[in-house]
Design an enzyme around this catalytic site. Structure first.
Site, PDB file in Angstrom:
ATOM      1  N   ASP A   1      53.893 -45.463 -29.456  1.00 57.08           N
ATOM      2  CA  ASP A   1      54.945 -44.329 -28.939  1.00 57.08           C
ATOM      3  C   ASP A   1      54.108 -43.087 -28.463  1.00 57.08           C
ATOM      4  O   ASP A   1      53.500 -42.474 -29.330  1.00 57.08           O
ATOM      5  CB  ASP A   1      55.686 -43.924 -30.280  1.00 57.08           C
ATOM      6  CG  ASP A   1      56.629 -42.945 -30.214  1.00 57.08           C
ATOM      7  OD1 ASP A   1      56.677 -42.043 -29.248  1.00 57.08           O
ATOM      8  OD2 ASP A   1      57.641 -42.921 -30.957  1.00 57.08           O
ATOM      9  N   HIS A   2      54.398 -42.553 -27.178  1.00 59.23           N
ATOM     10  CA  HIS A   2      53.675 -41.602 -26.681  1.00 59.23           C
ATOM     11  C   HIS A   2      53.769 -40.267 -27.221  1.00 59.23           C
ATOM     12  O   HIS A   2      53.336 -39.292 -27.019  1.00 59.23           O
ATOM     13  CB  HIS A   2      53.769 -41.691 -25.269  1.00 59.23           C
ATOM     14  CG  HIS A   2      52.336 -41.348 -24.398  1.00 59.23           C
ATOM     15  ND1 HIS A   2      51.395 -40.517 -24.858  1.00 59.23           N
ATOM     16  CD2 HIS A   2      52.372 -41.257 -23.106  1.00 59.23           C
ATOM     17  CE1 HIS A   2      50.456 -40.110 -24.114  1.00 59.23           C
ATOM     18  NE2 HIS A   2      50.960 -40.580 -22.928  1.00 59.23           N
ATOM     19  N   ARG A   3      54.905 -40.192 -27.956  1.00 58.24           N
ATOM     20  CA  ARG A   3      55.266 -39.034 -28.489  1.00 58.24           C
ATOM     21  C   ARG A   3      54.326 -38.537 -29.796  1.00 58.24           C
ATOM     22  O   ARG A   3      53.904 -37.558 -30.199  1.00 58.24           O
ATOM     23  CB  ARG A   3      56.528 -39.211 -29.164  1.00 58.24           C
ATOM     24  CG  ARG A   3      57.584 -39.020 -27.891  1.00 58.24           C
ATOM     25  CD  ARG A   3      59.089 -38.981 -28.517  1.00 58.24           C
ATOM     26  NE  ARG A   3      59.122 -40.196 -29.471  1.00 58.24           N
ATOM     27  CZ  ARG A   3      60.018 -40.628 -30.293  1.00 58.24           C
ATOM     28  NH1 ARG A   3      61.051 -39.705 -30.291  1.00 58.24           N
ATOM     29  NH2 ARG A   3      60.153 -41.817 -31.033  1.00 58.24           N
TER      30      ARG A   3
END
Ligand code: CAO
Length: 551
Positions: free
Chosen positions: A523-525
């Site tokens: 999850d790039h967040r």
């Protein structure tokens, strides 16, 4: 305290009136206007509300009973002050006689239209107005059932208005075409307010509705067809003007529901015309509204239009050839909804690496006899899971979740790793707990036990909860790489592909090495690219040389 008998109100000429629903039982506390029972004739239904708040002492009727005007349906106990206040309800109230003028209107509404009236041959426009509503306050339009261009028949529902006490349906008194709707849902209206314009078909009986001001309707009330405003009970009689065919089936544009149900639907945002009524003649009950809401909430997310994303059009594939329709198992349905939710919510990135696991494979193969002795199959997966636990301890943000508002990390101080199992009914992800404190034999044992349980449908919800990270291994099946979808609310998942012998340059020559392709989807967040790169590099180091794991 006062005791009062609640009686069936004036029913006009309605016949075969039956109790179809008891809304209370002895001991129940009710508020003013709460429904006590629901009655139905062969033509319409009505609710009998409590005239005051109080306690139901006795219910004198049962579902299925045929009842008549003035019959006692319940005995209620009221606080002294409330029993002396006459109700203002627009609905039938058993202990209170209708005001004389209302009664005249009511009676008038039961009359068949006069047959001595002249036939009208040319269409004429009629304005439907809000008639005398007695002393009701704050009347709002709560439902507009027609739109310009709609054809209506006598008795078809045009509008529903509601005061603070009751709701009333306003039906068409003549066949015709709606030319204009002059109000919107939510509008407050007063007596005489123009509501709808209707082009009345020619060759209809000319009656009071032709001249439709409220005052005129009152003046001619004993002779003319009913005023436009029909409290629920008056529908018993209004419908006597319908043709025999109309009487056999409920008019399709009509929504049969009492005030309490309408109120409930409005509070829950339910459009009543979409609810299937389970009562007699399709009458909608409170239970129908509840069931409608329940089923809407239970619908898999992917049935609901998500954030305006257009749905894939439905195609009739049988146009192109023979097809077979097979229902998705519940596991697949749930899995599909979870994957879709994750795919839509999580900005995915995947980091790839090829890991030299030659030493590890040499060791694993050396341990195979002992594994057999223990009754276990020692595969690369146990080592991979253990290596992940080592690495997660070094990268707390990968062993974490984001809060729904994406304001905080929830760093987990436990290392529970899920692994995907290809079970007959679909993908399942059982979880091995506290991997950091378990040895390879125990992890292998748990992989064996949990995957067996998954394949035989014996996993319990607890076996699949609490994961902090997941591994999906397709190594036994094949392939050189794939990008798994993050198992939200976790923030990363490792994909494992098939290890293979490849020639690797050692500086002076090529030598055969065992190479394991791995991919980390994240999850790039929660994880930026550099962190993911460092995580994968550290994991590769551990898999290459397990001693790195304890450094
Ligand atoms: N490369 C090459 N061979 C591998 C391998 C790899 N990466 N991983 C396992 N193998 C070998 C094993 O060593 C075993 O060989 P031997 O019998 O000679 O020892 C053979 O493949 C079969 O292994 P297995 O599948 O029985 O056991 P496992 O521990 O590797 O996997 C389980 C267990 C439950 C994860 C697996 O059976 C399974 O269901 N995998 C599918 C997972 C899946 O569907 N993932 C996709 C999900 S979508 O993201």
């Amino acid at each position: 305290m006062g005791i009062e008998e609640i009686r069936i109100p004036d029913l006009g000429d309605a016949e075969d009136v039956e109790v179809i629903e008891l809304c209370v039982e002895p001991g129940a506390h009710v508020e003013e206007n709460d429904s006590l029972v629901v009655l139905e004739s062969d033509k319409a239904s009505m609710e009998v509300p409590a005239p005051h708040s109080g306690t139901v002492k006795e219910v004198k009727v049962a579902v299925g009973d045929k009842v008549a005007e003035s019959q006692v349906i319940a005995v209620m106990e009221f606080p002294d002050e409330s029993s002396t206040t006459p109700p203002e309800s627009l609905e039938p109230v058993a202990t209170t006689q209708a005001r004389p003028e209302s009664e005249a209107q009511l009676r008038a509404s039961f009359e068949e239209p006069g047959t001595d009236k002249a036939l009208r041959n040319t269409p004429s426009e009629e304005t439907v107005q809000l008639p005398d509503v007695g002393d009701a306050q704050e009347i709002n339009v709560i439902e507009v059932a027609v739109k310009p261009g709609d054809e209506v028949q006598p008795g078809d529902l045009l509008l529903v208005v509601e005061s603070d006490k009751a709701s009333m349906e306003i039906p068409a008194t003549h066949a015709g075409t709606i030319t204009e709707v002059l109000v919107n849902e939510g509008d407050e209206v007063v007596e005489g307010a123009p509501l709808i314009k209707l082009l009345v078909n020619g060759e209809q009986l000319a009656g009071g509705a032709e001249e439709n001001s409220t005052a005129e309707a009152q003046e001619v009330s004993t002779e003319e067809p009913p005023p436009d405003l029909l409290p629920n009970r008056e529908l018993f009689n209004q419908q006597s003007q319908l043709s025999e065919q109309d009487k056999l089936q409920p008019v399709t544009s009509r929504t049969y529901a009492g005030p309490a149900v309408r109120r409930m639907a409005r509070e829950l945002g339910v459009v009543l015309s979409e609810v299937k009524g389970s009562g007699n003649h399709g009458r909608i009950t409170k239970e129908d509204v509840q069931a409608f809401v329940k089923s809407a909430l239970a619908k898999p997310r992917n049935e609901v239009s998500t954030s305006g994303i257009p749905r894939v059009p439905e195609i009739d594939f049988s146009r192109f050839g023979s097809v077979e329709i097979v229902k998705l198992s519940r596991i697949r349905q749930r899995g599909a909804a979870n994957l879709h939710r994750s795919w839509l919510n999580v900005p995915h990135v995947t980091q790839h690496d090829d890991v030299d696991v030659t030493e590890l494979e040499t060791f694993r193969k050396a341990m195979k006899p002992e594994a057999e002795h223990r009754g276990l199959k020692l595969t690369p997966l146990a080592f991979i899971i253990k290596a992940c636990a080592f690495t997660l301890q070094q990268f707390p943000q990968v062993n974490a979740s984001l809060d729904p508002d994406v304001q905080h990390f929830i760093l987990k101080r436990y290392y529970h790793i899920g692994f995907a199992v290809d079970a007959p009914d679909g993908l399942l992800v059982p979880v091995i707990r506290d991997v950091n404190s378990k040895g390879i034999w125990q992890i292998t044992q748990e992989i064996t036990d949990l995957s067996e349980k998954a394949r035989s449908g014996k996993l319990k919800p607890d076996d699949m909860q609490g994961g902090t990270f997941s591994v999906s291994s397709l190594g036994a099946i094949g392939g050189t790489g794939f990008t798994p979808i993050v198992n939200t609310p976790e923030v990363a998942i490792l994909g494992v592909s098939r290890l293979d012998t490849r020639p690797v340059w050692n500086g002076t020559s090529f030598e055969p090495r065992q190479i394991l392709p791995i991919t980390l989807s994240y999850d790039h967040r929660a994880i930026n690219g550099a962190e993911a790169g460092r995580f994968v590099t550290h994991l590769s180091k551990v898999l290459k040389d397990f001693r790195q794991g304890i450094m």
